[in-house]
Design a protein around this motif. Structure first.
Motif, PDB file in Angstrom:
ATOM      1  N   ALA A 247       0.829  -1.204   0.000  1.00 32.33           N
ATOM      2  CA  ALA A 247       0.000   0.000   0.000  1.00 32.33           C
ATOM      3  C   ALA A 247       0.861   1.250   0.000  1.00 32.33           C
ATOM      4  N   GLN A 248       1.955   1.238   0.762  1.00 31.02           N
ATOM      5  CA  GLN A 248       2.843   2.405   0.786  1.00 31.02           C
ATOM      6  C   GLN A 248       3.574   2.579  -0.540  1.00 31.02           C
ATOM      7  N   ALA A 249       3.639   1.520  -1.334  1.00 30.89           N
ATOM      8  CA  ALA A 249       4.256   1.607  -2.664  1.00 30.89           C
ATOM      9  C   ALA A 249       3.256   2.004  -3.736  1.00 30.89           C
ATOM     10  N   VAL A 304       8.416   1.109  13.273  1.00 34.66           N
ATOM     11  CA  VAL A 304       8.036   1.992  12.168  1.00 34.66           C
ATOM     12  C   VAL A 304       7.139   3.085  12.743  1.00 34.66           C
ATOM     13  N   PRO A 305       7.573   4.343  12.736  1.00 32.30           N
ATOM     14  CA  PRO A 305       6.753   5.418  13.309  1.00 32.30           C
ATOM     15  C   PRO A 305       5.565   5.762  12.419  1.00 32.30           C
ATOM     16  N   TYR A 306       4.656   6.532  12.976  1.00 30.16           N
ATOM     17  CA  TYR A 306       3.449   6.947  12.262  1.00 30.16           C
ATOM     18  C   TYR A 306       3.732   8.139  11.348  1.00 30.16           C
ATOM     19  N   THR A 384      11.332   8.385  -0.718  1.00 26.46           N
ATOM     20  CA  THR A 384      10.033   8.030  -0.150  1.00 26.46           C
ATOM     21  C   THR A 384      10.170   7.859   1.354  1.00 26.46           C
ATOM     22  N   ALA A 385       9.057   8.042   2.056  1.00 27.99           N
ATOM     23  CA  ALA A 385       9.044   7.819   3.501  1.00 27.99           C
ATOM     24  C   ALA A 385       8.706   6.378   3.844  1.00 27.99           C
ATOM     25  N   ALA A 386       8.354   5.560   2.862  1.00 31.12           N
ATOM     26  CA  ALA A 386       7.918   4.185   3.117  1.00 31.12           C
ATOM     27  C   ALA A 386       8.963   3.440   3.959  1.00 31.12           C
ATOM     28  N   PRO A 387       8.486   2.639   4.922  1.00 35.55           N
ATOM     29  CA  PRO A 387       7.102   2.255   5.188  1.00 35.55           C
ATOM     30  C   PRO A 387       6.338   3.175   6.141  1.00 35.55           C
ATOM     31  N   VAL A 388       6.887   4.356   6.464  1.00 34.19           N
ATOM     32  CA  VAL A 388       6.159   5.313   7.308  1.00 34.19           C
ATOM     33  C   VAL A 388       4.996   5.881   6.499  1.00 34.19           C
ATOM     34  N   HIS A 437       0.860  11.928   2.385  1.00 34.53           N
ATOM     35  CA  HIS A 437       0.477  10.520   2.561  1.00 34.53           C
ATOM     36  C   HIS A 437       1.371   9.687   1.649  1.00 34.53           C
ATOM     37  N   THR A 438       2.152   8.792   2.220  1.00 34.97           N
ATOM     38  CA  THR A 438       3.162   8.057   1.456  1.00 34.97           C
ATOM     39  C   THR A 438       2.551   7.258   0.306  1.00 34.97           C
ATOM     40  N   GLY A 439       1.494   6.515   0.575  1.00 36.79           N
ATOM     41  CA  GLY A 439       0.863   5.713  -0.469  1.00 36.79           C
ATOM     42  C   GLY A 439       0.276   6.556  -1.577  1.00 36.79           C
ATOM     43  N   ALA A 440      -0.249   7.736  -1.224  1.00 32.46           N
ATOM     44  CA  ALA A 440      -0.838   8.611  -2.234  1.00 32.46           C
ATOM     45  C   ALA A 440       0.226   9.120  -3.196  1.00 32.46           C
TER      46      ALA A 440
END
Length: 547
Positions: A247-249, A304-306, A384-388, A437-440
């Motif tokens: 989802a984060q990708a 993994v932080p929020y 990217t911030a993923a997986p955050v 939003h990382t996934g967005a």
């Protein structure tokens, strides 16, 4: 802010907003021409008899044989597993490396050698319907960032059941359901419930990742390799964790009830559901920040932080940087990480006279936070911030209030925002902070057209908006008070004090009106005001003393 990819632009990808894949219309089975290849990856340990049935069913699939390969991974069975007589044409058997054990290792071994455009996970005790693979693949031909989950029912299986030849014949004849007692079969009840509550995942938003169960899911191989592989540190829940990273990708998740299969026997969740949930609640939330209902401790830190708060140090003074970082560290949303971007590799302290250090402010900032585990130092902003799941960009010299970050992220999560821009100052120039939003942003990077700004694509697939910084509690460093040592302010206590003050003001107005008009009906208003006034002064003091 998030960097735009430098690779070739994609101009033909459909734009799925959030997880509403209703914009896609898959072709009817048998009425289209496939072009993508698929690797069915099967992790197996023991139960040669069940594996034989799984491969027999796959040998009767409607998907073109030259586009289908099967990779069976023996996870250390003794005696070793073998390929039976009835298998798909392009099937191979490999083993996990010595010392590696578990489903994650086995599936990763299969992923490493899979050649297909799509990877289709399948358990070694599944019997598929004749168009199961085709039902998955007709979705993947529509977009290259999909995760498709098939429809599994669990059937009773005992020795002496149908032989591989019977299974292949039944599947070829389109009579898979006649092999089992369908009336006694069970479905993934939680997936069915989720589908009913979210219009088949179309309104599931950020919770859609939960359907990635590796007994009947398929994933675009490029997306999978970008987000994966599976985390071998997790024994259970590893498929859910991978679904979250997908989802984060940028993945969108599709439920495909037409992709049918039967699982031979009950799942571990069906047999020991309560114990599985209890076990997973220990290990999985560390990896998945969106499990907010399991991250309830107000001061815990997680793997993994929020939110990742990014602050640029260029051109900023020590006092500005300290004010901003300390403000975020004092947030009631404790589940964060702060990334300070600067030329840290070249920052040197003068060992004879530290006050002569050429980058004295950065030397002091690094020294101030060198022991703070929530602060890290980086030379540049990661792509990217993923997986955050959220990344906050804030200019140095601006300070959030204690509730600012919590409110901002909560609003973004509730609305499904892909980007929230925060107007901090507009007098001389527009100064902004932004929450991404990382996934967005990952999805937008996959679908944006040539020359299209990334933020514009984010607006299309998730939505963007502007908010006022002061309303949220942002202040310039010169106006903000530094965090004070002492007990943390209780938000519930603050709300109750505000309510009591409002009630006190209302009763005071009643008393004033009664005194002015001489109305005897309101003569007791003064007693009410007196009582509320005493409560307003005494109750918060007692509550604070109780902590």
């Amino acid at each position: 802010m998030t960097q735009q990819p430098t690779g070739p632009e994609r101009t033909t990808q459909p734009r799925i907003r959030h997880n509403d894949y209703g914009v896609l219309t898959p072709p009817e089975p048998g009425a289209w021409t496939p072009r993508l290849s698929v690797s069915v990856v099967i992790a197996a340990y023991g139960h040669q008899d069940k594996l034989d049935l799984t491969l027999a069913a796959l040998a009767a699939q409607s998907y073109p044989r030259h586009l289908l390969e099967v990779v069976v991974v023996d996870d250390g069975t003794t005696p070793a597993l073998r390929l039976p007589e009835i298998t798909p044409e392009n099937t191979r058997l490999i083993t996990t490396r010595p010392g590696a054990r578990g489903r994650s290792d086995a599936r990763n071994a299969g992923l490493a050698v899979a050649d297909g455009d799509v990877v289709h996970w399948l358990d070694a005790d599944m019997v598929t319907f004749p168009d199961e693979v085709e039902a998955h693949m007709r979705w993947h031909h529509l977009a290259d960032y999909l995760v498709v989950m098939g429809y599994v029912r669990y059937v009773d299986h005992r020795p002496g059941g149908p032989a591989p030849a019977e299974v292949r014949a039944a599947v070829e004849a389109g009579a898979t359901e006649l092999l089992f007692d369908e009336s006694a079969s069970e479905a993934h009840s939680w997936i069915v419930d989720l589908a009913e509550r979210t219009d088949g995942l179309r309104t599931a938003g950020d919770t859609a990742y939960r359907v990635h169960v590796t007994n009947a899911a398929s994933v675009n191989a490029r997306l999978l390799r970008e987000a994966g592989p599976l985390d071998t540190g997790l024994v259970l829940g590893e498929d859910t964790e991978l679904g979250y990273r997908l989802a984060q990708a940028g993945a969108a998740f599709v439920l495909a009830p037409e992709a049918r299969s039967r699982h031979l026997g009950k799942s571990m969740m069906m047999r020991d559901g309560e114990q599985v949930r209890r076990y997973n609640q220990v290990f999985v939330p560390d990896h998945i920040p969106l499990m907010r209902w399991l991250r309830t401790h107000p001061r815990r830190q997680w793997l993994v932080p929020y939110v990742d708060v990014v602050v640029q140090t260029e051109g900023a003074t020590y006092d500005e940087l300290r004010a901003t970082v300390d403000g975020f560290l004092a947030s009631t949303l404790n589940d964060i990480r702060i990334t300070l971007i600067g030329p840290w590799d070249s920052v040197r302290e003068d060992r004879r006279n530290p006050l002569d250090s050429p980058a004295l402010d950065l030397v002091m900032v690094r020294g101030l936070y060198r022991g703070e585990p929530r602060v890290r130092f980086a030379g540049q902003v990661p792509a990217t911030a993923a997986p955050v799941p959220y990344r906050m960009f804030c200019p140095a010299g601006w300070v959030p209030g204690p509730e600012t970050l919590r409110r901002l992220v909560a609003q973004a999560a509730e609305r499904g925002d892909g980007l929230v821009s925060v107007a901090l100052d507009e007098e001389d120039e527009v100064i902004t902070a932004r929450l991404e939003h990382t996934g967005a942003f990952a999805r937008a990077a996959l679908v944006r057209g040539e020359g299209e700004p990334l933020d514009a694509a984010v607006h299309e697939v998730y939505g963007t908006r502007w908010v006022d910084g002061r309303t949220l509690g942002f202040l310039p460093a010169a106006e903000a008070e530094p965090p004070k040592r002492g007990k943390a302010e209780d938000p519930a206590l603050t709300r109750e004090i505000a309510r009591l003050r409002a009630e006190n003001a209302r009763l005071s107005d009643r008393l004033a009106a009664a005194t002015r008009d001489g109305a005897p009906a309101d003569a007791d208003a003064g007693d009410a005001v007196s009582r509320e006034g005493r409560r307003l002064t005494v109750w918060p003091r007692r509550a604070a003393a109780r902590g």
